[in-house]
Scaffold this motif. Structure first.
Motif, PDB file in Angstrom:
ATOM      1  N   UNK A  30     -58.762 -24.703   1.380  1.00 21.92           N
ATOM      2  CA  UNK A  30     -59.914 -25.299   2.826  1.00 21.92           C
ATOM      3  C   UNK A  30     -60.588 -24.492   1.878  1.00 21.92           C
ATOM      4  N   UNK A  31     -62.037 -26.156   2.579  1.00 18.95           N
ATOM      5  CA  UNK A  31     -63.272 -25.816   2.185  1.00 18.95           C
ATOM      6  C   UNK A  31     -64.338 -25.273   3.590  1.00 18.95           C
ATOM      7  N   UNK A  32     -64.734 -24.214   3.617  1.00 16.92           N
ATOM      8  CA  UNK A  32     -65.024 -23.739   4.649  1.00 16.92           C
ATOM      9  C   UNK A  32     -66.598 -25.153   5.117  1.00 16.92           C
ATOM     10  N   UNK A  39     -71.027 -13.639   7.898  1.00 15.76           N
ATOM     11  CA  UNK A  39     -71.924 -13.663   6.604  1.00 15.76           C
ATOM     12  C   UNK A  39     -70.001 -13.823   5.206  1.00 15.76           C
ATOM     13  N   UNK A  40     -69.459 -13.760   5.397  1.00 12.46           N
ATOM     14  CA  UNK A  40     -67.891 -13.334   5.299  1.00 12.46           C
ATOM     15  C   UNK A  40     -67.876 -14.822   4.128  1.00 12.46           C
ATOM     16  N   UNK A  41     -67.799 -15.993   4.673  1.00 13.34           N
ATOM     17  CA  UNK A  41     -68.044 -17.770   4.189  1.00 13.34           C
ATOM     18  C   UNK A  41     -69.443 -18.389   4.658  1.00 13.34           C
ATOM     19  N   UNK A 113     -63.838 -18.259  -2.988  1.00 14.33           N
ATOM     20  CA  UNK A 113     -64.016 -18.482  -4.485  1.00 14.33           C
ATOM     21  C   UNK A 113     -65.514 -19.905  -4.009  1.00 14.33           C
ATOM     22  N   UNK A 114     -66.838 -18.485  -3.667  1.00 14.20           N
ATOM     23  CA  UNK A 114     -68.008 -18.644  -3.500  1.00 14.20           C
ATOM     24  C   UNK A 114     -68.502 -20.143  -4.065  1.00 14.20           C
ATOM     25  N   UNK A 115     -68.598 -21.062  -3.495  1.00  9.55           N
ATOM     26  CA  UNK A 115     -69.568 -22.693  -3.611  1.00  9.55           C
ATOM     27  C   UNK A 115     -68.577 -23.047  -4.529  1.00  9.55           C
ATOM     28  N   UNK A 116     -67.144 -23.424  -4.931  1.00 12.55           N
ATOM     29  CA  UNK A 116     -66.490 -23.675  -5.549  1.00 12.55           C
ATOM     30  C   UNK A 116     -65.621 -25.808  -4.467  1.00 12.55           C
TER      31      UNK A 116
END
Length: 170
Positions: A30-32, A39-41, A113-116
């Protein structure tokens, strides 16, 4: 032989781990999008969810039946799998209008995975693939320097061929 067996085992585990839930597997990517889970995602993060038994406090990905395929990634704040889970985004001061049951929950968030997701979303755009196909076609169809040199070498030979033919005819 052992290396091949190891590679085969690795590939089997990778396929099992990454097989998407849309094809009957257990993994949901899932892309947020949005700020409800700040601030979690954050927008652009990629979250990998796996099937499992969710509990109060877990972040889950669910697909409300009324949303035509849309996914929501929020935290369980109450309820149960049979009657429906009460859901809320970490940055929201209200609960979700949906109460997903066990069959609507696609998975529990396991990896962040932040910003992936930003890169992944670029790869999912049709314009990206059309551009890649145009560039690939141009590379394949563009004449190379060797072909240009060969074409130039043939021209003088072709120009002298009729003269040689005339000499043989006499």
């Amino acid at each position: 032989m052992v290396a091949n067996l190891g590679l085969l085992l690795f590939l089997a585990v990778a396929v099992w781990a990454l097989w998407p839930s849309t094809l009957g597997g257990c993994t949901t990517l899932t892309i947020v999008s949005g700020h409800s889970m700040d601030p979690t995602y954050a927008t652009g993060d990629l979250v990998v969810a796996r099937c499992g038994e969710p509990a109060v406090g877990d972040v889950v990905v669910y697909q409300p039946a009324t949303e035509n395929g849309g996914r929501v990634i929020h935290r369980i704040i109450g309820g149960d799998a049979e009657a429906g889970w009460r859901m809320q985004g970490d940055n929201n001061d209200f609960t979700d209008p949906w109460m997903p049951t066990a069959d609507e929950v696609l998975g529990v968030a396991r990896l962040h995975l932040p910003q992936v997701g930003v890169v992944a979303s670029i790869l999912l755009m049709p314009l990206t693939w059309v551009s890649l196909l145009v560039v690939a076609a141009a590379i394949l169809l563009w004449p190379s320097r060797a072909e240009d040199a060969d074409a130039g070498a043939l021209e003088p030979a072709d120009a002298t061929a009729p003269a040689d033919f005339e000499e043989d005819a006499r």
